[in-house]
Design an enzyme around this catalytic site. Structure first.
Site, mmCIF file in Angstrom:
data_model
loop_
_atom_site.group_PDB
_atom_site.id
_atom_site.type_symbol
_atom_site.label_atom_id
_atom_site.label_comp_id
_atom_site.label_asym_id
_atom_site.label_seq_id
_atom_site.Cartn_x
_atom_site.Cartn_y
_atom_site.Cartn_z
ATOM 1 N N ASN A 1 48.354 38.591 41.127
ATOM 2 C CA ASN A 1 48.604 39.913 40.532
ATOM 3 C C ASN A 1 49.942 40.442 41.054
ATOM 4 O O ASN A 1 50.069 40.748 42.241
ATOM 5 C CB ASN A 1 47.446 40.837 40.934
ATOM 6 C CG ASN A 1 47.559 42.226 40.331
ATOM 7 O OD1 ASN A 1 48.592 42.587 39.753
ATOM 8 N ND2 ASN A 1 46.505 43.002 40.462
ATOM 9 N N CYS B 1 49.978 49.248 38.404
ATOM 10 C CA CYS B 1 49.822 48.144 37.434
ATOM 11 C C CYS B 1 50.168 48.550 36.006
ATOM 12 O O CYS B 1 50.523 47.703 35.189
ATOM 13 C CB CYS B 1 48.392 47.617 37.476
ATOM 14 S SG CYS B 1 48.002 46.946 39.096
ATOM 15 N N HIS C 1 47.458 42.632 31.479
ATOM 16 C CA HIS C 1 47.759 42.685 32.909
ATOM 17 C C HIS C 1 46.996 41.561 33.608
ATOM 18 O O HIS C 1 45.889 41.210 33.217
ATOM 19 C CB HIS C 1 47.345 44.054 33.455
ATOM 20 C CG HIS C 1 47.466 44.162 34.937
ATOM 21 N ND1 HIS C 1 48.615 43.829 35.602
ATOM 22 C CD2 HIS C 1 46.573 44.547 35.892
ATOM 23 C CE1 HIS C 1 48.436 44.008 36.902
ATOM 24 N NE2 HIS C 1 47.203 44.438 37.105
#
Ligand code: UT7
Length: 335
Positions: free
Chosen positions: A292, A118, A262
């Site tokens: 995500n 990520c 994020h």
């Protein structure tokens, strides 16, 4: 004037297929209500799943890269280096950056894959920035592309993870400038003791053979996460690294024009926003639509902010990410 690096072009691409929360409840015990409440996600995009020759991260990124090149007003021949961030590479080896070089017909420039999950965009940007500031290169392509739906366990066993992740790609061109704008600083961190809290265990170089029918039956080739631990650490590390970044640049949170966090869980982002005292108009989220997408979340956000006019010249833009590793980081730039 000092040599600076700035983002000269941004693009993104998402698969056409939309998977809504309601569809997931056909495959596992879950509901739109649970997913929306716990994560903020309503739908995500997924590639078509084929036994062979489906779309991997290199292929998925092509329109994003072309868009970023067009917006930067550059040709493939102008790019000096490809940095490819993916947690889900096309193959164990070679890297997806090499595949992209061939697929798009780039000159025989370097292609560097990075595996920071990520935090891949923040880490990748810091690498591009160093190559530009040192004068080694003038234009670096940073690609973040994730095809995660092919590692997801779409059954009750995998429901905690399955509902969160989606496929997507984003790309930026990082270029040299002598103007007083661009990337100001990066702050990178890792804590490997949490490696197994968010991981894909097999195929693994520690095992011989690396993958067996038994391992597959046990589901050990699927993405696994200890959601509560990841959540706990994320809400601690985000504010910490953001404050590190703001203090380093002598900036108050209220001076930030746009925060691109994020996109892992809207509850995490809301908690971070509150802890930092940021107003709603300073923060941009799109997790509702895409879930995500790991390292692609920030460049996709950036692309949407650019297209909607939400990001303007001179804006102070803060970006931060946290994920598997654990790895995390923050970057600040003047757009
Ligand atoms: O980008 C990488 C970083 N990733 C993250 O930051 C994700 C961090 N973690 C999270 O976002 C959250 O922890 C989750 C969304 C994964 C889970 O939310 P939670 O509020 O922490 O729920 P929980 O794990 O405590 O689970 C609560 C209940 C459990 O049932 P019991 O034990 O209370 O009976 C789960 O089994 O919800 C159950 N559950 C589900 N129920 C319906 C777990 N997954 C699901 C599901 N649908 N998909």
């Amino acid at each position: 004037m000092k040599r600076q690096s700035f983002i000269s072009g941004v693009g993104y691409n998402l698969p056409d297929k939309i998977m809504r929360n309601e569809e997931l409840s056909n495959y596992m015990d879950t509901s739109d209500e649970w997913i929306s409440e716990r994560s903020g996600i309503k739908e995500r995009r997924v590639v078509e799943k084929l036994k062979e020759s489906g779309v991997g991260p290199a292929e998925l990124s092509i329109p994003a890269v072309q868009n970023a090149l067009d917006r930067a007003n550059l040709n493939k021949e102008d790019i000096d280096l490809i940095i490819f961030s993916t947690a889900m590479p096309d193959y164990f080896l070679p890297g997806s950056g090499c595949l992209l070089q061939e697929k798009m017909g780039f000159p025989m420039i370097g292609a560097l894959d990075i595996r920071v999950q990520c935090a891949g965009f923040i880490y990748g940007l810091s690498v591009a920035d160093q190559f530009i500031k040192s004068g080694t290169y003038d234009n670096v392509l940073l690609v973040c592309s994730e095809v995660q739906s092919t590692t997801i366990d779409y059954s009750n066993r995998g429901r905690d993870v399955a509902v969160l992740f989606g496929d997507g790609a984003g790309a930026v061109v990082v270029s040299a400038t002598s103007e007083s704008k661009g990337i100001l600083s990066h702050h990178l961190h890792s804590e490997g003791k949490y490696a197994k809290e968010l991981w894909i265990e097999t195929p693994s170089a520690q095992m011989y053979p690396r993958l067996t029918n038994e391992l597959v039956d046990e589901g050990r080739h699927h993405l696994k996460m200890n959601g509560r631990e990841v959540f706990k650490q994320a809400v601690k590390r985000f504010p910490e690294v953001i404050l590190e970044c703001l203090n380093h640049n002598n900036i108050d949170a209220e001076e930030i024009d746009l925060f691109l966090p994020h996109q892992a869980n809207i509850r995490i982002n809301n908690m971070v926003q509150k802890k930092l005292g940021l107003r709603d108009d300073q923060v941009f989220n799109n997790i509702q639509k895409y879930g995500n997408t790991t390292s692609a979340t920030i460049p996709i956000l950036l692309g949407e902010a650019y297209e909607s006019g939400r990001i303007k010249e001179g804006n102070l833009v803060l970006m931060a990410a946290f994920g598997s590793g654990f790895t995390w980081g923050a970057s600040l730039m003047r757009w």
